[in-house]
Motif scaffolding. Structure first.
Motif, PDB file in Angstrom:
ATOM      1  N   CYS A  68      -5.214  -0.093   5.540  1.00  0.00           N
ATOM      2  CA  CYS A  68      -5.750   1.390   6.723  1.00  0.00           C
ATOM      3  C   CYS A  68      -7.545   1.811   5.686  1.00  0.00           C
ATOM      4  CB  CYS A  68      -4.698   2.000   6.192  1.00  0.00           C
ATOM      5  SG  CYS A  68      -4.615   2.782   3.832  1.00  0.00           S
ATOM      6  N   CYS A 122       1.064  -1.156   0.309  1.00  0.00           N
ATOM      7  CA  CYS A 122      -0.191  -0.115  -0.199  1.00  0.00           C
ATOM      8  C   CYS A 122       1.008   1.202  -0.181  1.00  0.00           C
ATOM      9  CB  CYS A 122      -0.879   0.082   1.500  1.00  0.00           C
ATOM     10  SG  CYS A 122      -1.895   1.581   1.287  1.00  0.00           S
ATOM     11  N   CYS A 146      -6.364  -1.623   0.614  1.00  0.00           N
ATOM     12  CA  CYS A 146      -5.315  -1.805   1.839  1.00  0.00           C
ATOM     13  C   CYS A 146      -6.586  -2.165   3.068  1.00  0.00           C
ATOM     14  CB  CYS A 146      -4.631  -0.583   2.182  1.00  0.00           C
ATOM     15  SG  CYS A 146      -3.315  -0.748   2.918  1.00  0.00           S
ATOM     16  N   GLN A 198       0.340   4.401   0.476  1.00  0.00           N
ATOM     17  CA  GLN A 198      -0.391   5.469   2.399  1.00  0.00           C
ATOM     18  C   GLN A 198       0.493   4.307   3.038  1.00  0.00           C
ATOM     19  OE1 GLN A 198      -2.484   6.843  -0.664  1.00  0.00           O
ATOM     20  NE2 GLN A 198      -3.512   4.800   0.095  1.00  0.00           N
ATOM     21  N   CYS A 199       0.355   3.000   3.686  1.00  0.00           N
ATOM     22  CA  CYS A 199       0.838   2.692   4.743  1.00  0.00           C
ATOM     23  C   CYS A 199       2.021   1.849   4.724  1.00  0.00           C
ATOM     24  CB  CYS A 199      -0.214   2.395   6.107  1.00  0.00           C
ATOM     25  SG  CYS A 199      -0.735   0.774   5.267  1.00  0.00           S
TER      26      CYS A 199
END
Ligand SMILES: [Zn+2]
Length: 176
Positions: A166, A138, A163, A140-141
Motif C-alpha cells: 500500500c 503492515c 509497506c 494498514q493493509c
C-alpha cells in the motif's frame, strides 16, 4: 475536599486490585492508546504500611518518557485519593517487549504501529549466528511485503518501515 487525618485508621484506602485498574487508565505518553499496564512495565503494587508502593521496570534505561509516566501515575493515584504513592524503579530483570499484553499489541496495531515480534535467531549458518528479521505485517493493509527504511522511527524505540503493497510508511515497535 475531604481531608484525611493523620491518625486515619482507614488504610489501605483502596485494594491493590483497584489500584491496578486505575493504573490501566494511565497511558503511555508516546503511544496514548496503550496503558502502562498494557505495556507490562508495572511489576508490583503493594501497601507498605500507609504507603502505596508502585514498582516499575522502565522500557529503556534513560527513556525520557519514564519520568512522564511516573508523574502521570502519581497524578492518577492522587486523583483517586492515594496521597503519596511511591514509585520504585526495578531495573533487573530488564523489561522486554514480551511483557506487553496481547491487548496492548492489538491496540498498537490499531494505532498504526506494527507490534513487536519475537526475535528469531538463525543458526543454519554454521559460521555465525545471525538475527533474522521476522516479516513485519503492515498495520494498514496486513501485507508482509514490507521493507525496513530506518532503524529509528519517530522514537528510538521504533523502526521505520515501508509497506510495498500500500506504499504507506509505518512505525514498528522494536523488540528488545
Ligand atoms: Zn500496507
Amino acid at each position: 475536599m475531604v481531608s484525611i487525618a493523620i491518625a486515619d485508621v482507614n488504610y489501605p484506602p483502596a485494594s491493590t486490585g483497584q489500584i491496578w485498574q486505575w493504573l490501566g487508565e494511565v497511558s503511555d505518553p508516546e503511544i496514548p492508546v496503550i496503558s502502562v499496564t498494557d505495556l507490562g512495565i508495572i511489576r508490583a503494587v503493594e501497601w507498605q504500611g500507609t504507603e502505596c508502593v508502585i514498582t516499575i521496570t522502565p522500557t529503556y534505561s534513560g527513556c525520557p518518557a519514564m519520568d512522564v509516566i511516573a508523574e502521570e501515575i502519581g497524578k492518577t493515584l492522587q486523583a483517586h485519593g492515594i496521597n503519596t504513592p511511591s514509585i520504585v524503579y526495578q531495573l533487573s530483570p530488564a523489561w522486554n517487549t514480551d511483557w506487553m499484553t496481547e491487548a496492548g499489541k492489538q491496540k498498537l496495531s490499531g494505532y498504526g504501529i506494527a507490534p513487536p515480534q519475537q526475535q528469531v535467531v538463525d543458526i543454519s549458518s554454521i559460521q555465525r549466528y545471525r538475527e533474522v528479521q521476522p516479516a513485519i505485517a503492515c498495520p494498514q493493509c496486513g501485507s508482509v511485503d514490507t521493507q525496513l527504511v530506518s532503524q529509528f522511527g519517530s522514537t528510538a524505540c521504533k523502526a521505520l518501515y515501508k509497506c510495498k503493497a500500500c506504499l504507506e510508511p509505518f512505525d514498528y515497535f522494536k523488540p528488545h
